[in-house]
Design an enzyme around this catalytic site. Structure first.
Site, PDB file in Angstrom:
ATOM      1  N   ASP A  50     -10.572  -4.849  -1.731  1.00 40.64           N
ATOM      2  CA  ASP A  50      -9.412  -4.464  -0.920  1.00 40.64           C
ATOM      3  C   ASP A  50      -9.855  -3.736   0.345  1.00 40.64           C
ATOM      4  O   ASP A  50     -10.428  -2.659   0.289  1.00 40.64           O
ATOM      5  CB  ASP A  50      -8.505  -3.543  -1.771  1.00 40.64           C
ATOM      6  CG  ASP A  50      -7.240  -3.143  -1.039  1.00 40.64           C
ATOM      7  OD1 ASP A  50      -6.385  -2.499  -1.649  1.00 40.64           O
ATOM      8  OD2 ASP A  50      -7.111  -3.474   0.165  1.00 40.64           O
ATOM      9  N   ASP A 106       0.853  -1.207   0.000  1.00 42.69           N
ATOM     10  CA  ASP A 106       0.000   0.000   0.000  1.00 42.69           C
ATOM     11  C   ASP A 106       0.877   1.240   0.000  1.00 42.69           C
ATOM     12  O   ASP A 106       1.462   1.603   1.017  1.00 42.69           O
ATOM     13  CB  ASP A 106      -0.910  -0.010   1.231  1.00 42.69           C
ATOM     14  CG  ASP A 106      -2.051  -0.993   1.060  1.00 42.69           C
ATOM     15  OD1 ASP A 106      -2.262  -1.835   1.957  1.00 42.69           O
ATOM     16  OD2 ASP A 106      -2.710  -0.916   0.015  1.00 42.69           O
TER      17      ASP A 106
HETATM   18  C1  DX5 Z   1      -6.318   0.614   2.636  1.00 36.85           C
HETATM   19  C2  DX5 Z   1      -5.443  -0.363   1.860  1.00 36.85           C
HETATM   20  C3  DX5 Z   1      -5.802  -1.789   2.149  1.00 36.85           C
HETATM   21  C4  DX5 Z   1      -5.636  -2.131   3.642  1.00 36.85           C
HETATM   22  C5  DX5 Z   1      -5.882  -3.605   3.843  1.00 36.85           C
HETATM   23  O1  DX5 Z   1      -5.995   1.937   2.285  1.00 36.85           O
HETATM   24  O2  DX5 Z   1      -5.565  -0.169   0.471  1.00 36.85           O
HETATM   25  O3  DX5 Z   1      -4.985  -2.641   1.336  1.00 36.85           O
HETATM   26  O4  DX5 Z   1      -4.345  -1.802   4.062  1.00 36.85           O
HETATM   27  O5  DX5 Z   1      -5.672  -3.845   5.197  1.00 36.85           O
HETATM   28  P1  DX5 Z   1      -6.815  -4.554   6.055  1.00 36.85           P
HETATM   29  O6  DX5 Z   1      -7.006  -5.926   5.422  1.00 36.85           O
HETATM   30  O7  DX5 Z   1      -6.213  -4.617   7.425  1.00 36.85           O
HETATM   31  O8  DX5 Z   1      -8.046  -3.714   5.946  1.00 36.85           O
HETATM   32 ZN    ZN Z   2      -4.502  -1.745  -0.740  1.00 35.08          ZN
END
Ligand code: DX5
Ligand code: ZN
Length: 233
Positions: free
Chosen positions: A191, A45
């Site tokens: 996501d 990310d």
């Molecule tokens: C949010 C990101 C996601 C997030 C996923 O801005 O794009 O990829 O980090 O993390 P979890 O699964 O913990 O929501």
């Molecule tokens: Zn992401």
């Protein structure tokens, strides 16, 4: 050598595991744990503190992560066009840009389509386009000839560990209809906010790729968590 897109198609349905939710002080050993699982994709990310509030990592960090897994780069950055080459040079296999991040998202995708995979020239770059929860799904319609994957954010970008936004489920259906009307071979990714508790519900919507961070790297049992999430799909 199959392209990154063909590999993703073969792997689907699968998970892409968020690297930033791992213990970054022991990232090597945390990622080595995933060798005990069928996890094949690492999700990075990238946030610039402008497109979304948080500031995370850039090409140097991504390049420093040595892995045989596919590098799935989620660009939550403003004006990504001129920065794409840096992420490709850092070893990206999948690059996802946000429709909201530039007036020229079509050009960004065209540019990506001309780039060579730094891991293996045969592999190509799988091109993704991402939508924030508040962006109409129809926005991707003019881009369907330029993408391999459409990523629906189920949280507002910026942090891991947020709550899944329920309207994402019907957005998956809408995107699937758009894709089938186009006759194109395009994968659907979801996501954010996907955990042990809701992965079965999300799996019913048959996404091809589920991005999940804190549900795997929870500081306790990443191997069991990863296996659970993969089995649920
Ligand atoms: C949010 C990101 C996601 C997030 C996923 O801005 O794009 O990829 O980090 O993390 P979890 O699964 O913990 O929501
Ligand atoms: Zn992401």
């Amino acid at each position: 050598m199959p392209s990154a897109f063909e590999t993703l198609k073969k792997l689907a349905p699968t998970v892409s595991v968020g690297v930033l939710t791992a213990d970054l002080m022991s990232l090597g050993s945390e990622l080595a744990l995933l060798d005990q699982t069928d996890v094949s994709i690492l999700h990075f990310d990238v946030m610039d503190g402008n497109f979304c509030p948080a500031l995370t990592v850039g090409p140097a960090f991504i390049k420093a992560v040595k892995t045989p897994l596919l590098k799935d780069i989620h660009l939550m950055i403003t004006e990504p066009v001129d920065k794409l080459a840096d992420y490709v040079a850092a070893g990206a296999d999948i690059v996802t840009v946000h429709v909201e991040s530039t007036r020229h998202v079509h050009r960004a995708l065209q540019a990506l389509g001309q780039m060579t995979n730094a891991n293996d020239p045969e592999r190509g770059i799988a091109r993704g386009v991402a939508l924030n929860p508040g962006t109409p799904v129809e926005t991707v319609e003019p881009l369907l000839d330029e993408v391999d994957m459409i990523a629906l954010l189920a949280v507002n970008p910026g942090w891991g560990g947020q709550r899944f936004i329920e309207s994402t489920l019907r957005r998956i259906e809408k995107v699937r209809r758009l894709i089938s009307e186009s006759g194109r071979d395009i994968l659907i990714a979801v996501d954010g906010g996907i955990t042990r508790d809701n992965v079965a519900e999300v799996a019913k919507m048959k996404p091809d790729i589920v991005v999940t961070g804190s549900a795997v790297f929870d500081g306790k049992a990443p191997v069991e968590n990863a296996r659970f999430m993969l089995d649920a799909l």
